[in-house]
Scaffold this active site. Sequence first.
Site: not given
Length: 306
Positions: A25, A157
Amino acid sequence: MNIPLHFSSEVARARQAGQAVLALESAVITHGLPHPINLELARLLEDEVRGVGVTPATIAIMDGAVRVGLDENALERLATMTPDRKMSRRDLAIALSRRLSGGTTVAGTLLIARMAGIQVFSTGGIGGVHRGSRWDVSADLEELARSPLVVVCSGAKAILDLEATVEMLETLGVPVIGFRTHSFPAFYSGDSGLPVDIMVDSVEEVVDIALRHWQLGLTGAVLVVQAPPEEVAIPYDQMEGIIQEALQEAQKKGIRGSAVTPFLLARVSELSGGESLQANLALLKNNARLGAKIALQLVNSRRLTG
């Protein structure tokens, strides 16, 4: 009408030769890290992948073009530009129409990798369910449910509601495989206290599970999670205290919506004295290496089985 994909010469050669390719990414480059750390990391990750004998394909949107693999000039430009926006699933058509530029999120990268026929993708941590609002859910989760890729990460996260995120993965039918861990990692920390669906010790078993998943007609991803390296991992309780402080600051300052995550990540880095940044860099490198090994094994398995 099919949207044209612009392959770098390196990725085009690998595809033509039937060699292993790993998707990476680019939102971490445009939004996750400051310059020049972002450029140094991007180069490091690509070199780590090449060291395993796999071709890296960093995915981004540049001037409205879908780029699969970036040459050195494009990588430098991406790392130094002021991006128009983060490119998630909902942003891609707008970006193509307006000829915008920006890094792709996990969801955006998954979609483009699927279009490009790439089946393994490495990242740091996926998005998920936000704390305080179970209606605030990252597009990453839905995209995982519809993208037949092996996705390597260090969990979600840590600023998210990890328990709700794991529950959502179960609901969406995304198997969570712990690579040499029984626990779902908490990004900076190795142990969130939440279990994975199964632990495996080898890339061969990861690939075997993934192939059987897709042979069953299940079109979603297989999520492979591994803990950050022990030497940089931060104890969960210590990290949770830092995150809670950052969350309270965000609330006091009235930070909302898409501005929350960048603020929290930056503030967590400050409050941890840079420890979280070092953990982030190390786990990204670790995940890229594992993803490359899985991509190579997947290609080799398909050659053996015809």
